[in-house]
Design a protein around this motif. Structure first.
Motif, PDB file in Angstrom:
ATOM      1  N   ASN A 111      -4.165 -16.776 -12.088  1.00 53.43           N
ATOM      2  CA  ASN A 111      -3.952 -15.410 -11.863  1.00 53.43           C
ATOM      3  C   ASN A 111      -3.621 -14.476 -13.483  1.00 53.43           C
ATOM      4  N   PRO A 112      -4.316 -13.905 -14.441  1.00 50.18           N
ATOM      5  CA  PRO A 112      -4.972 -13.422 -15.388  1.00 50.18           C
ATOM      6  C   PRO A 112      -4.598 -11.997 -15.431  1.00 50.18           C
ATOM      7  N   SER A 113      -3.485 -10.994 -15.800  1.00 50.18           N
ATOM      8  CA  SER A 113      -3.406 -10.169 -15.482  1.00 50.18           C
ATOM      9  C   SER A 113      -4.099  -9.237 -15.899  1.00 50.18           C
ATOM     10  N   GLY A 114      -4.811  -7.881 -15.641  1.00 50.40           N
ATOM     11  CA  GLY A 114      -5.213  -6.980 -16.366  1.00 50.40           C
ATOM     12  C   GLY A 114      -4.446  -5.968 -16.804  1.00 50.40           C
ATOM     13  N   ALA A 115      -3.259  -5.909 -16.484  1.00 51.52           N
ATOM     14  CA  ALA A 115      -2.815  -5.268 -17.288  1.00 51.52           C
ATOM     15  C   ALA A 115      -2.195  -5.565 -18.732  1.00 51.52           C
ATOM     16  N   ASP A 116      -1.914  -6.787 -18.733  1.00 55.60           N
ATOM     17  CA  ASP A 116      -1.920  -7.080 -20.215  1.00 55.60           C
ATOM     18  C   ASP A 116      -3.521  -6.647 -21.559  1.00 55.60           C
ATOM     19  N   GLY A 117      -4.452  -7.128 -20.280  1.00 56.92           N
ATOM     20  CA  GLY A 117      -5.627  -6.959 -21.146  1.00 56.92           C
ATOM     21  C   GLY A 117      -6.040  -8.843 -21.163  1.00 56.92           C
ATOM     22  N   LEU A 118      -5.880  -9.503 -20.665  1.00 60.83           N
ATOM     23  CA  LEU A 118      -5.516 -10.817 -20.711  1.00 60.83           C
ATOM     24  C   LEU A 118      -6.965 -11.904 -19.867  1.00 60.83           C
ATOM     25  N   ALA A 119      -7.567 -10.686 -18.753  1.00 57.77           N
ATOM     26  CA  ALA A 119      -8.649 -10.752 -17.865  1.00 57.77           C
ATOM     27  C   ALA A 119      -9.267  -9.934 -18.745  1.00 57.77           C
ATOM     28  N   GLU A 120      -9.547  -9.558 -19.128  1.00 57.13           N
ATOM     29  CA  GLU A 120     -10.903  -8.782 -20.285  1.00 57.13           C
ATOM     30  C   GLU A 120     -11.727  -9.483 -20.892  1.00 57.13           C
ATOM     31  N   LYS A 121     -10.255  -9.818 -21.418  1.00 55.16           N
ATOM     32  CA  LYS A 121     -10.279 -11.192 -22.273  1.00 55.16           C
ATOM     33  C   LYS A 121     -11.311 -12.119 -22.766  1.00 55.16           C
ATOM     34  N   LEU A 122     -11.123 -12.969 -20.544  1.00 56.23           N
ATOM     35  CA  LEU A 122     -11.065 -14.450 -20.685  1.00 56.23           C
ATOM     36  C   LEU A 122     -12.885 -13.741 -19.717  1.00 56.23           C
ATOM     37  N   SER A 123     -12.937 -12.515 -19.564  1.00 50.83           N
ATOM     38  CA  SER A 123     -13.838 -12.254 -18.913  1.00 50.83           C
ATOM     39  C   SER A 123     -15.402 -11.938 -20.234  1.00 50.83           C
ATOM     40  N   GLU A 124     -14.805 -11.278 -20.950  1.00 47.66           N
ATOM     41  CA  GLU A 124     -15.955 -11.297 -21.778  1.00 47.66           C
ATOM     42  C   GLU A 124     -15.893 -12.525 -22.773  1.00 47.66           C
ATOM     43  N   GLU A 125     -15.004 -13.789 -22.611  1.00 49.13           N
ATOM     44  CA  GLU A 125     -15.177 -15.202 -23.515  1.00 49.13           C
ATOM     45  C   GLU A 125     -16.101 -15.589 -22.682  1.00 49.13           C
ATOM     46  N   LEU A 126     -15.967 -15.673 -21.243  1.00 45.58           N
ATOM     47  CA  LEU A 126     -17.147 -16.432 -20.640  1.00 45.58           C
ATOM     48  C   LEU A 126     -18.231 -15.651 -20.130  1.00 45.58           C
ATOM     49  N   GLY A 127     -18.713 -14.652 -20.922  1.00 46.39           N
ATOM     50  CA  GLY A 127     -20.026 -13.833 -21.182  1.00 46.39           C
ATOM     51  C   GLY A 127     -20.924 -13.558 -20.227  1.00 46.39           C
ATOM     52  N   TYR A 128     -21.887 -13.348 -20.465  1.00 40.69           N
ATOM     53  CA  TYR A 128     -23.429 -12.356 -19.502  1.00 40.69           C
ATOM     54  C   TYR A 128     -24.205 -13.982 -19.240  1.00 40.69           C
ATOM     55  N   VAL A 129     -24.673 -13.554 -17.782  1.00 40.75           N
ATOM     56  CA  VAL A 129     -25.919 -13.726 -17.215  1.00 40.75           C
ATOM     57  C   VAL A 129     -27.229 -13.113 -17.125  1.00 40.75           C
ATOM     58  N   SER A 130     -27.788 -13.322 -17.383  1.00 36.68           N
ATOM     59  CA  SER A 130     -29.199 -12.544 -17.553  1.00 36.68           C
ATOM     60  C   SER A 130     -30.204 -12.302 -15.709  1.00 36.68           C
ATOM     61  N   THR A 131     -30.240 -11.681 -15.386  1.00 35.93           N
ATOM     62  CA  THR A 131     -30.964 -11.918 -14.133  1.00 35.93           C
ATOM     63  C   THR A 131     -32.037 -12.447 -13.349  1.00 35.93           C
ATOM     64  N   LEU A 132     -32.729 -13.318 -13.284  1.00 39.89           N
ATOM     65  CA  LEU A 132     -34.752 -13.901 -13.021  1.00 39.89           C
ATOM     66  C   LEU A 132     -35.528 -12.386 -13.174  1.00 39.89           C
ATOM     67  N   ALA A 133     -34.459 -11.641 -11.711  1.00 36.32           N
ATOM     68  CA  ALA A 133     -35.723 -10.635 -11.448  1.00 36.32           C
ATOM     69  C   ALA A 133     -36.041  -9.573 -12.079  1.00 36.32           C
ATOM     70  N   ASP A 134     -35.190  -9.137 -12.629  1.00 36.94           N
ATOM     71  CA  ASP A 134     -35.744  -8.197 -14.066  1.00 36.94           C
ATOM     72  C   ASP A 134     -35.150  -8.120 -15.273  1.00 36.94           C
ATOM     73  N   GLY A 135     -34.139  -9.275 -15.173  1.00 35.40           N
ATOM     74  CA  GLY A 135     -34.156  -9.428 -16.745  1.00 35.40           C
ATOM     75  C   GLY A 135     -32.642  -8.303 -16.835  1.00 35.40           C
ATOM     76  N   THR A 136     -31.680  -7.892 -16.101  1.00 33.08           N
ATOM     77  CA  THR A 136     -30.309  -7.023 -16.796  1.00 33.08           C
ATOM     78  C   THR A 136     -29.534  -8.286 -16.722  1.00 33.08           C
ATOM     79  N   ARG A 137     -28.871  -7.979 -17.693  1.00 36.45           N
ATOM     80  CA  ARG A 137     -27.047  -8.511 -17.989  1.00 36.45           C
ATOM     81  C   ARG A 137     -25.993  -8.179 -17.404  1.00 36.45           C
ATOM     82  N   LYS A 138     -25.207  -9.245 -16.788  1.00 32.12           N
ATOM     83  CA  LYS A 138     -24.761  -9.005 -16.008  1.00 32.12           C
ATOM     84  C   LYS A 138     -23.331  -9.786 -16.848  1.00 32.12           C
ATOM     85  N   ARG A 139     -22.040  -9.793 -16.649  1.00 31.93           N
ATOM     86  CA  ARG A 139     -20.738 -10.284 -17.284  1.00 31.93           C
ATOM     87  C   ARG A 139     -21.015 -11.486 -15.593  1.00 31.93           C
ATOM     88  N   MET A 140     -20.349 -12.817 -16.521  1.00 31.15           N
ATOM     89  CA  MET A 140     -20.528 -14.278 -15.062  1.00 31.15           C
ATOM     90  C   MET A 140     -19.543 -13.588 -14.142  1.00 31.15           C
TER      91      MET A 140
END
Length: 104
Positions: A30-59
């Motif tokens: 349960n990482p908190s959004g209030a202290d920025g941990l959820a954001e930091k972890l989301s960034e650390e997990l990285g991005y994935v690209s879709t095969l259909a159009d190559g757009t990137r989104k967070r994992m």
């Protein structure tokens, strides 16, 4: 080592970020959004690209990590491995572990 929040570690250790960076395994519940941990972890997990159009989104988006989708999940990050999404299993829901508790 266990802590309820990154803030606890930062209050106790001058180089808390360095210490966490040297851990072979880090687990987050349960990482908190209030202290920025959820954001930091989301960034650390990285991005994935879709095969259909190559757009990137967070994992995983920070709001998802901090929300009900991950309420019963645990995020495990280990050195040289892929991140893992694990199910939480409270002691009281596991008969085998309850049997080991004895009369506690």
């Amino acid at each position: 080592m266990f802590a309820q929040s990154v803030g606890q570690l930062k209050n106790a250790y001058a180089n808390a970020d360095g210490m966490m960076g040297n851990c072979a395994v880090r687990c987050y519940m349960n990482p908190s959004g209030a202290d920025g941990l959820a954001e930091k972890l989301s960034e650390e997990l990285g991005y994935v690209s879709t095969l259909a159009d190559g757009t990137r989104k967070r994992m995983v988006e920070a709001s998802e990590l901090a929300g009900p989708t991950w309420e019963k999940k645990l995020l495990a990050l280990a050195t040289s491995t892929r991140p893992a999404r694990l199910n939480k299993m409270p002691l009281y829901q596991n008969p085998e572990l309850q049997g080991r508790m004895g009369s506690l």
